[in-house]
Scaffold this motif. Sequence first.
Motif, PDB file in Angstrom:
ATOM      1  N   ALA A  19      39.389 -27.540 -12.366  1.00 20.51           N
ATOM      2  CA  ALA A  19      40.779 -27.915 -12.086  1.00 20.51           C
ATOM      3  C   ALA A  19      40.920 -29.005 -11.025  1.00 20.51           C
ATOM      4  N   PRO A  20      40.237 -28.913  -9.865  1.00 25.14           N
ATOM      5  CA  PRO A  20      40.387 -29.992  -8.868  1.00 25.14           C
ATOM      6  C   PRO A  20      39.880 -31.341  -9.364  1.00 25.14           C
ATOM      7  N   LEU A  21      38.995 -31.318 -10.353  1.00 27.71           N
ATOM      8  CA  LEU A  21      38.435 -32.566 -10.875  1.00 27.71           C
ATOM      9  C   LEU A  21      39.307 -33.177 -11.964  1.00 27.71           C
ATOM     10  N   LEU A  22      40.033 -32.329 -12.691  1.00 29.48           N
ATOM     11  CA  LEU A  22      40.777 -32.786 -13.852  1.00 29.48           C
ATOM     12  C   LEU A  22      42.263 -32.979 -13.599  1.00 29.48           C
ATOM     13  N   LEU A  23      42.806 -32.272 -12.638  1.00 35.49           N
ATOM     14  CA  LEU A  23      44.243 -32.306 -12.413  1.00 35.49           C
ATOM     15  C   LEU A  23      44.607 -33.216 -11.250  1.00 35.49           C
ATOM     16  N   GLU A  24      45.730 -33.904 -11.393  1.00 36.59           N
ATOM     17  CA  GLU A  24      46.249 -34.692 -10.275  1.00 36.59           C
ATOM     18  C   GLU A  24      46.780 -33.747  -9.209  1.00 36.59           C
ATOM     19  N   PRO A  25      46.927 -34.223  -7.981  1.00 33.80           N
ATOM     20  CA  PRO A  25      47.323 -33.324  -6.878  1.00 33.80           C
ATOM     21  C   PRO A  25      48.583 -32.517  -7.154  1.00 33.80           C
ATOM     22  N   PHE A  26      49.591 -33.135  -7.773  1.00 33.20           N
ATOM     23  CA  PHE A  26      50.835 -32.404  -8.037  1.00 33.20           C
ATOM     24  C   PHE A  26      50.593 -31.231  -8.975  1.00 33.20           C
ATOM     25  N   ARG A  27      49.852 -31.470 -10.058  1.00 27.10           N
ATOM     26  CA  ARG A  27      49.582 -30.412 -11.033  1.00 27.10           C
ATOM     27  C   ARG A  27      48.658 -29.351 -10.446  1.00 27.10           C
ATOM     28  N   LEU A  28      47.752 -29.772  -9.594  1.00 24.62           N
ATOM     29  CA  LEU A  28      46.864 -28.808  -8.947  1.00 24.62           C
ATOM     30  C   LEU A  28      47.669 -27.896  -8.031  1.00 24.62           C
ATOM     31  N   GLY A  29      48.661 -28.471  -7.348  1.00 29.05           N
ATOM     32  CA  GLY A  29      49.527 -27.659  -6.503  1.00 29.05           C
ATOM     33  C   GLY A  29      50.329 -26.652  -7.313  1.00 29.05           C
ATOM     34  N   LEU A  30      50.777 -27.061  -8.504  1.00 27.78           N
ATOM     35  CA  LEU A  30      51.492 -26.130  -9.383  1.00 27.78           C
ATOM     36  C   LEU A  30      50.578 -24.996  -9.822  1.00 27.78           C
ATOM     37  N   LEU A  31      49.334 -25.327 -10.163  1.00 31.38           N
ATOM     38  CA  LEU A  31      48.403 -24.288 -10.567  1.00 31.38           C
ATOM     39  C   LEU A  31      48.139 -23.314  -9.424  1.00 31.38           C
ATOM     40  N   ALA A  32      48.017 -23.844  -8.213  1.00 33.47           N
ATOM     41  CA  ALA A  32      47.828 -22.961  -7.054  1.00 33.47           C
ATOM     42  C   ALA A  32      49.027 -22.025  -6.891  1.00 33.47           C
ATOM     43  N   LEU A 176      49.161 -30.871   5.661  1.00 31.87           N
ATOM     44  CA  LEU A 176      49.450 -30.271   4.360  1.00 31.87           C
ATOM     45  C   LEU A 176      49.809 -31.304   3.302  1.00 31.87           C
ATOM     46  N   ALA A 177      50.157 -32.510   3.706  1.00 34.56           N
ATOM     47  CA  ALA A 177      50.491 -33.560   2.744  1.00 34.56           C
ATOM     48  C   ALA A 177      49.255 -34.233   2.156  1.00 34.56           C
ATOM     49  N   GLU A 178      48.103 -34.032   2.766  1.00 34.19           N
ATOM     50  CA  GLU A 178      46.872 -34.649   2.288  1.00 34.19           C
ATOM     51  C   GLU A 178      46.376 -33.969   1.017  1.00 34.19           C
ATOM     52  N   ASP A 179      45.878 -34.774   0.083  1.00 30.88           N
ATOM     53  CA  ASP A 179      45.354 -34.233  -1.172  1.00 30.88           C
ATOM     54  C   ASP A 179      44.161 -33.314  -0.923  1.00 30.88           C
ATOM     55  N   SER A 180      43.338 -33.651   0.059  1.00 32.89           N
ATOM     56  CA  SER A 180      42.159 -32.833   0.352  1.00 32.89           C
ATOM     57  C   SER A 180      42.563 -31.446   0.837  1.00 32.89           C
ATOM     58  N   THR A 181      43.646 -31.382   1.611  1.00 38.09           N
ATOM     59  CA  THR A 181      44.132 -30.083   2.083  1.00 38.09           C
ATOM     60  C   THR A 181      44.642 -29.245   0.921  1.00 38.09           C
ATOM     61  N   GLN A 182      45.363 -29.873   0.006  1.00 36.45           N
ATOM     62  CA  GLN A 182      45.878 -29.149  -1.151  1.00 36.45           C
ATOM     63  C   GLN A 182      44.755 -28.668  -2.060  1.00 36.45           C
ATOM     64  N   ARG A 183      43.711 -29.468  -2.193  1.00 36.28           N
ATOM     65  CA  ARG A 183      42.553 -29.015  -2.973  1.00 36.28           C
ATOM     66  C   ARG A 183      41.894 -27.822  -2.298  1.00 36.28           C
ATOM     67  N   GLY A 184      41.790 -27.892  -0.976  1.00 39.87           N
ATOM     68  CA  GLY A 184      41.222 -26.771  -0.240  1.00 39.87           C
ATOM     69  C   GLY A 184      42.054 -25.512  -0.390  1.00 39.87           C
ATOM     70  N   LEU A 185      43.382 -25.655  -0.350  1.00 43.89           N
ATOM     71  CA  LEU A 185      44.255 -24.497  -0.527  1.00 43.89           C
ATOM     72  C   LEU A 185      44.098 -23.905  -1.920  1.00 43.89           C
ATOM     73  N   TYR A 186      43.974 -24.780  -2.913  1.00 45.15           N
ATOM     74  CA  TYR A 186      43.759 -24.284  -4.272  1.00 45.15           C
ATOM     75  C   TYR A 186      42.486 -23.455  -4.354  1.00 45.15           C
ATOM     76  N   LEU A 187      41.419 -23.957  -3.759  1.00 37.36           N
ATOM     77  CA  LEU A 187      40.151 -23.230  -3.794  1.00 37.36           C
ATOM     78  C   LEU A 187      40.253 -21.885  -3.087  1.00 37.36           C
ATOM     79  N   VAL A 188      40.995 -21.855  -1.988  1.00 40.23           N
ATOM     80  CA  VAL A 188      41.187 -20.599  -1.264  1.00 40.23           C
ATOM     81  C   VAL A 188      41.965 -19.606  -2.118  1.00 40.23           C
ATOM     82  N   VAL A 189      43.063 -20.068  -2.710  1.00 35.32           N
ATOM     83  CA  VAL A 189      43.893 -19.175  -3.532  1.00 35.32           C
ATOM     84  C   VAL A 189      43.106 -18.656  -4.723  1.00 35.32           C
ATOM     85  N   ALA A 190      42.392 -19.547  -5.411  1.00 34.62           N
ATOM     86  CA  ALA A 190      41.620 -19.136  -6.575  1.00 34.62           C
ATOM     87  C   ALA A 190      40.512 -18.152  -6.189  1.00 34.62           C
ATOM     88  N   SER A 191      39.872 -18.394  -5.058  1.00 32.22           N
ATOM     89  CA  SER A 191      38.806 -17.500  -4.604  1.00 32.22           C
ATOM     90  C   SER A 191      39.363 -16.127  -4.238  1.00 32.22           C
TER      91      SER A 191
END
Length: 340
Positions: A19-32, A176-191
Amino acid sequence: MIKRNLPFATVAVIALIAAPLLLEPFRLGLLAKYLCYAIVALGIGLAWGKGGMLTLGQGVFFGLGGYAMAMYLKLQEAGPGGLPDFMVWSGVENLPALWLPFANPVFALAMAVLGPVLLAVILGTLVFRQRVRGAYFAILTQALAAAMVILLVGQQGLTGGTNGMTNFFELFGQDLAEDSTQRGLYLVVASVLGVLYLATRQLVDSRYGRLLVAVRDGEDRVRFLGYDPALVKTVTFAISAGMAGLAGALFVPVVGIISPALLGVVPSLELVVAVAVGGRHALAGAVLGAVVMGYAKTAFSEQFADGWLYLQGALFILVMTLAPKGIVGIVGRLRRARTA
């Protein structure tokens, strides 16, 4: 147990990596965000699907966790001796004593989980000891959600009122506005979701899990055998509440807002509907239903701004009519048909 969990766990791991590789930041945030809802749905699946407790007020526990995290973020933004922006607008001159401990992140995170658990234990002890169950329990939890919304809206200077709390900028020093932070949050939520799923699956397969199902199917018989159904149900209810609180705490930095509109009767009902769509008797179904309904809500609202609620309702009716056991039931039937 391992064989049963293998397909779902495999898909989850693939999604976590891809997901972090395929989705743009906005869509990744929605998935999170969907995964945060999936954590709540997992608790509903445990309480309702396995324990027979139809809880229509999980939004209360979700909100308690969200507000606990929001209070910490607001205090960090305000700085030492400062006040959150909404308090300034409301004319509050001194920080309320209730807010003071939430400047500590450990305390805030602990209260995000322990607060809902404590409330669930109190409510469960009072209700289940009186042998309240079925529709009466569902109505009681729904009333709790409605009362909580009224309480939050009425405390403008303490909770932000109708608007709630928003404008969060940093989490543990990360923008929190940084894409890297949002990717990190996604990984935390998924984990977190993955760990909770496996832990809940283990709980269901344990002796306690079998006792919980027995209470669901024959509470009086279990009582006659010398067990305490009220204690079993209270513990399960508290576990589901803790999951919802943790989901709320994760939701706030992911989405950037918490308000009464996110924890009232309607959001609580939507989560129950999502679990029903996925399949309430399977934990994987509860998780899948939350993600599917979250995605459907976004997709329908983007494509059909005026009629997306009708389409979402039609999806629910279609699944429930064709497959009362939800999406998991459909998958099970296809699997049996293929092996027959």
